[in-house]
Design a protein around this motif. Structure first.
Motif, mmCIF file in Angstrom:
data_model
loop_
_atom_site.group_PDB
_atom_site.id
_atom_site.type_symbol
_atom_site.label_atom_id
_atom_site.label_comp_id
_atom_site.label_asym_id
_atom_site.label_seq_id
_atom_site.Cartn_x
_atom_site.Cartn_y
_atom_site.Cartn_z
ATOM 1 N N ASN A 182 40.576 33.550 43.101
ATOM 2 C CA ASN A 182 39.726 32.979 44.364
ATOM 3 C C ASN A 182 39.774 34.024 45.677
ATOM 4 O O ASN A 182 40.378 33.719 46.789
ATOM 5 N N SER A 183 39.501 35.180 45.402
ATOM 6 C CA SER A 183 39.567 36.334 46.185
ATOM 7 C C SER A 183 38.487 37.041 45.968
ATOM 8 O O SER A 183 37.741 36.971 44.857
ATOM 9 N N ILE A 184 37.952 38.012 47.084
ATOM 10 C CA ILE A 184 36.740 38.922 46.819
ATOM 11 C C ILE A 184 37.194 39.939 45.683
ATOM 12 O O ILE A 184 38.152 40.750 45.891
ATOM 13 N N PRO A 185 36.389 39.971 44.795
ATOM 14 C CA PRO A 185 36.834 40.929 43.674
ATOM 15 C C PRO A 185 36.568 42.397 44.255
ATOM 16 O O PRO A 185 35.848 42.762 45.132
ATOM 17 N N PRO A 186 37.368 43.257 43.732
ATOM 18 C CA PRO A 186 37.577 44.749 44.375
ATOM 19 C C PRO A 186 36.604 45.443 43.870
ATOM 20 O O PRO A 186 36.950 46.580 43.250
ATOM 21 N N TYR A 187 35.384 44.876 43.838
ATOM 22 C CA TYR A 187 34.170 45.940 43.654
ATOM 23 C C TYR A 187 33.505 46.668 44.862
ATOM 24 O O TYR A 187 33.312 45.728 45.906
#
Length: 202
Positions: free
Chosen positions: A170-175
């Motif tokens: 539940n965090s912003i994906p590291p893309y």
């Protein structure tokens, strides 16, 4: 497939315009690309001006379409209980208000609905602006509910998919493209709010 309507439209020049196609084939536009975000120059202003504090994309067709679809956007935002300023920000980031936007992976229309998402929300014709807006706005609202009204996570999920957000705890994906997308939409949202044009609607 490139977005022909934007590539060949007439342009009212105030800034360079950059385009980015993410790993899901979605197209994103900005005049202020973040360093390392992967945006490429789409259109170069023939007369460079002082850097503006606004991130407004001044494509002539984008402005025309924004005015054309604004009443519908605001009606649908109210119907699904979203802020019109937010829905406008997402649409501008997704398609620059082009109802015929098409990505190489098949995302279509104003809110760049993928076929599975369109089917999930009963959108049988993604080229129909009202259907596309209703499906995309409802999906965004459901993502906000899913992620406890955390706007950053909802936007990340709209870009990369809710499963990607969940997969990364539940965090912003590291893309890079997703990180840039969240920043871009939040910037547009703040600009819309500060303009005051949506105050009477919300």
């Amino acid at each position: 497939m490139v977005l022909a309507g934007l590539l060949f439209c007439s342009v009212s020049a105030v800034a360079d315009i950059y385009k980015y196609e993410d790993r899901n084939g979605k197209l994103h536009f900005t005049d202020r690309p973040m360093k390392g975000s992967g945006y490429r120059l789409l259109w170069h202003s023939p007369t460079r001006q002082k850097k503006s504090t606004s991130s407004r994309i001044d494509l002539a067709s984008s402005d025309r379409n924004r005015h054309l679809y604004s009443p519908m956007i605001e009606e649908i935002a109210k119907k699904v209980r979203l802020k019109a300023a937010l829905l406008h920000a997402v649409i501008k980031a997704e398609s620059a208000y082009d109802p015929r936007a098409l990505s190489r992976t098949g995302a279509k229309g104003l809110m760049q609905l993928m076929p599975d998402t369109a089917k999930r929300y009963g959108v049988y014709d993604s080229w129909d602006p009202r259907s596309n807006l209703t499906g995309g706005a409802t999906y965004l609202r459901d993502l906000l509910i899913m992620f406890n009204n955390d706007l950053r996570l909802a936007l990340a999920a709209y870009n990369a998919g809710e499963n990607a957000v969940k997969r990364f705890g539940n965090s912003i994906p590291p893309y890079p493209e997703t990180e840039a997308y969240v920043v871009r939409v939040l910037d547009l949202y703040r600009e819309n709010q500060s303009s005051g044009q949506f105050a009477a609607l919300e």
